[in-house]
Design a protein around this motif. Structure first.
Motif, PDB file in Angstrom:
ATOM      1  N   PRO A 129       0.794  -1.240   0.000  1.00 53.66           N
ATOM      2  CA  PRO A 129       0.000   0.000   0.000  1.00 53.66           C
ATOM      3  C   PRO A 129       0.823   1.285   0.000  1.00 53.66           C
ATOM      4  N   PHE A 130       2.154   1.190   0.243  1.00 60.51           N
ATOM      5  CA  PHE A 130       2.931   2.409   0.471  1.00 60.51           C
ATOM      6  C   PHE A 130       2.982   3.348  -0.734  1.00 60.51           C
ATOM      7  N   LEU A 170      -0.297   5.195  -0.621  1.00 64.27           N
ATOM      8  CA  LEU A 170      -0.399   6.039   0.572  1.00 64.27           C
ATOM      9  C   LEU A 170       0.558   7.232   0.490  1.00 64.27           C
ATOM     10  N   GLY A 171       1.797   6.952   0.054  1.00 68.44           N
ATOM     11  CA  GLY A 171       2.783   8.020  -0.081  1.00 68.44           C
ATOM     12  C   GLY A 171       2.339   9.051  -1.105  1.00 68.44           C
ATOM     13  N   TRP A 206      -0.764   9.753  -1.867  1.00 67.10           N
ATOM     14  CA  TRP A 206      -1.867  10.523  -1.283  1.00 67.10           C
ATOM     15  C   TRP A 206      -1.336  11.602  -0.331  1.00 67.10           C
ATOM     16  N   ALA A 207      -0.338  11.209   0.469  1.00 65.65           N
ATOM     17  CA  ALA A 207       0.195  12.140   1.469  1.00 65.65           C
ATOM     18  C   ALA A 207       1.093  13.203   0.846  1.00 65.65           C
ATOM     19  N   ILE A 210      -8.231   5.585  -1.638  1.00 62.64           N
ATOM     20  CA  ILE A 210      -7.038   6.327  -2.048  1.00 62.64           C
ATOM     21  C   ILE A 210      -6.547   5.814  -3.406  1.00 62.64           C
TER      22      ILE A 210
END
Lengths: 321, 203
Positions: free
Chosen positions: A24-25, A28-29, A31-32, A153
């Protein structure tokens, strides 16, 4: 010291689990904003279309899990796209690598491009293990799309990639020009995950064609116009979607999948004695059906019938034989 | 190396690991295991940090804070079990030894980051809880010479006691930790994976 078979199996299992936890990174990364995500409303801020396309229909093909980029499509997939382009000259047929939220090829990654280039090279030289590693990486991305935590996401990311791809090819948002997403194998899940978000951006009807798609009971199914799930009777891979995702079991009539099925938004299309991939697969141009057409020809005819809103059964083997 | 051996043996649910850890003078092994398990747990739950677009440095700081909060939760849990074994079963083991035993039994939680695994995360969460519970039972049986059921009652009542405290006296502490998390993350941490999407109905 040569590790025995059991140790090797253990190493493989641990590698598989680790790659799952790390999967998922990327999303997630992104998105962030760690990898430079621009926070913007794509529908408003994307560059205006310089030369609007005259195409009457836009199709995005989402490749299966065997790919490392949109340029590494298998020979059979290339044949499918060529035939679709011939059959539907009014349609714009596009390709997208769906196993990255940013549509970035694995071979174009910042740190691991060399690894995926090597894996691709080994796979092309028929080293099965290299293919396994690529499949494993992409399977986890399908799971990220299906996961309730990461799905929102990941699916927004792939929807944005699709919207930008459309725009680059002259698609005008809010024009109402219909879109079809063809998801092959894991691409089926990516398609149903992204479709509701894509629809929000482009404000146009979206049809999804799953070609042996492995799909969960995605909450976004409620927002989808039509989903055609093409399945071969010998395709055990697409059955994984049914086995792995309880929301697709008949036991749960109020799941998103079963509700969409009940409401007629999902149509299951029996493709006959067809397998998932390779010889006897949906894209096999050698194997013939009782009506004399190849499996590939039937697939092309079915997809064309769906996109042109003609009778699907007339394109199928039992409808003609 | 001693630490790794003990962790390996506790993961394999061998009682010798727990007998060995209480012989050690310091709490180092137990606290190290729990702190690392806490870091792993914070990583496993880091979707909240990502969803709230926490920047990398604050992300790391949030993980460390998460691990410290996890460590304090563990101390309360050990204390609850210690109270139960003392009051109900009349054992006179020191609180320090209880921390060593329960701390080492947290070894399975070192794999907490597997909760990140898409779709199968909750499976890992349950599996690790059961694994750690089994380790606690083995540890309590070995060190306190309890029967299986006595050890089970001990940890179950310890857990109930912890929940009671959490929901009553623990509330102000929770508010404090929430405020600390927000301060370190630099955002209000209002976003959850659920409200990121308009399309999250039943699945």
């Amino acid at each position: 010291m040569i590790p025995d078979a059991l140790s090797l199996l253990l190493i493989l299992i641990i590698a598989f689990l680790f790659s799952g936890a790390l999967a998922p990174f990327e999303a997630l990364g992104w998105w962030a904003g760690w990898f430079g995500r621009q926070k913007e409303d794509i529908a408003k801020t994307a560059e205006p279309v310089q030369k609007p396309s005259q195409a009457k229909h836009f199709v995005i093909f989402l490749t299966g899990i065997h790919s490392v980029s949109e340029a590494s499509f298998a020979r059979r997939e290339i044949a499918l796209l060529e035939q679709l382009r011939k059959r539907m000259p009014d349609a714009m047929i596009l390709e997208l690598f769906p196993y990255s939220v940013t549509n970035q090829a694995l071979t174009g990654q910042r740190f691991f491009a060399w690894f995926w280039r090597l894996a691709l090279k080994l796979k092309l030289s028929r080293l099965a293990f290299a293919g396994f590693i690529i499949n494993m990486r992409n399977i986890w991305q399908v799971a990220v799309s299906a996961d309730r935590r990461y799905g929102p996401i990941y699916n927004q990311g792939t929807a944005e990639s699709m919207a930008l791809t459309l725009r680059r090819h002259g698609y005008t948002f809010h024009s109402g020009t219909p879109i079809t997403l063809i998801g092959y194998s894991g691409g089926g899940q990516i398609a149903i995950g992204a479709a509701p978000y894509l629809k929000e951006i482009i404000q146009a009807p979206i049809t999804i064609i799953s070609m042996g798609g492995i799909m969960c009971s995605d909450p976004g199914l409620g927002a989808i116009d039509r989903l055609y799930h093409l399945y071969g009777r010998r395709d055990r891979v697409q059955r994984l979607g049914f086995l792995l995702f309880p929301g697709r079991w008949p036991l749960l009539p109020y799941s998103a999948w079963n509700q969409a099925l009940h409401d007629g938004h999902i149509q299951l299309v029996d493709m006959g004695p067809v397998d998932h991939t390779g010889k006897d697969g949906y894209l096999d141009s050698q194997q013939k059906l009782p009506d004399g057409r190849s499996y590939l020809e039937q697939t092309v005819a079915t997809i064309t019938a769906i996109i042109e809103e003609k009778s699907v059964s007339s394109a199928l083997w039992f409808g003609r034989s | 190396m001693v630490e790794l051996n003990l962790i390996g043996q506790s993961l394999a649910l061998k009682d010798v690991a727990f007998l060995e850890v209480v012989r050690l003078e310091s709490l180092r092994v137990a606290l190290l295991v729990v702190f690392l398990a806490g870091l792993s747990h914070a990583l496993g739950q880091s979707i909240v940090l990502f969803a709230n677009e926490v920047k990398p440095r604050r992300f790391v700081a949030s993980l460390i804070l998460g691990a410290l909060i996890y460590l304090s939760g563990f101390l309360f849990f050990s204390f609850s079990i210690w109270l139960v074994e003392g009051f109900i079963f009349g054992k006179e083991e020191s609180f320090k030894n209880m921390v060593k035993v329960v701390g080492l039994a947290y070894s399975p939680y070192l794999f907490n980051f597997f909760i990140l695994t898409p779709y199968f995360g909750s499976f890992f969460s349950v599996a690790l809880s059961l694994w750690s519970l089994a380790a606690i039972l083995v540890g309590l049986r070995a060190v306190l010479a309890l029967s299986f059921w006595q050890a089970f009652v001990c940890s179950a009542l310890g857990w109930v006691l912890l929940q009671l405290v959490n929901r009553t006296l623990g509330r102000p502490v929770h508010s404090l930790t929430r405020a600390g998390r927000r301060l370190v993350a630099g955002t209000k941490l209002e976003q959850s994976p659920k409200n990121l999407s308009k399309h999250q109905g039943r699945s």
